[in-house]
Design an enzyme around this catalytic site. Sequence first.
Site, PDB file in Angstrom:
ATOM      1  N   THR A 100       6.868  50.178  58.752  1.00 11.48           N
ATOM      2  CA  THR A 100       7.931  49.433  59.391  1.00 11.48           C
ATOM      3  C   THR A 100       9.090  50.392  59.581  1.00 11.48           C
ATOM      4  O   THR A 100       9.303  51.292  58.765  1.00 11.48           O
ATOM      5  CB  THR A 100       8.340  48.183  58.586  1.00 11.48           C
ATOM      6  N   LYS A 118      -1.071  47.257  60.813  1.00  9.69           N
ATOM      7  CA  LYS A 118       0.337  47.685  60.783  1.00  9.69           C
ATOM      8  C   LYS A 118       0.614  48.204  59.381  1.00  9.69           C
ATOM      9  O   LYS A 118       0.559  47.439  58.419  1.00  9.69           O
ATOM     10  CB  LYS A 118       1.264  46.516  61.127  1.00  9.69           C
ATOM     11  N   GLU A 138       2.010  51.275  63.773  1.00  5.97           N
ATOM     12  CA  GLU A 138       2.637  49.986  64.106  1.00  5.97           C
ATOM     13  C   GLU A 138       1.705  49.103  64.946  1.00  5.97           C
ATOM     14  O   GLU A 138       2.068  48.000  65.325  1.00  5.97           O
ATOM     15  CB  GLU A 138       3.935  50.219  64.886  1.00  5.97           C
TER      16      GLU A 138
END
Length: 103
Positions: free
Chosen positions: A24, A21, A74
Amino acid sequence: MQPNDITFFQRFQDDILAGRKTITIRDESESHFKTGDVLRVGRFEDDGYFCTIEVTATSTVTLDTLTEKHAGQENMTLPELKKVIADIYPGQIQFYVIEFKCL
């Protein structure tokens, strides 16, 4: 003890630490982060510190302009990402992408 600068749901911690990841997506309340910022990261649930990240880029996006690339950053599929964003930020359209790397 220093406060955390940004928090993530605990379910994302392992993906962040493993480098799976790398972005954000946040609402306007967290649109102030800039490229080069070094941030202490905590878990949303208990505010426990778990890493430090550096912001590598920022941009804006809407639900309609989210792409497979965003989803990959993500560690999700595009439908999963759109659902997560809609669940966290119901009724909102404009979002802020924060790209980062763990330090």
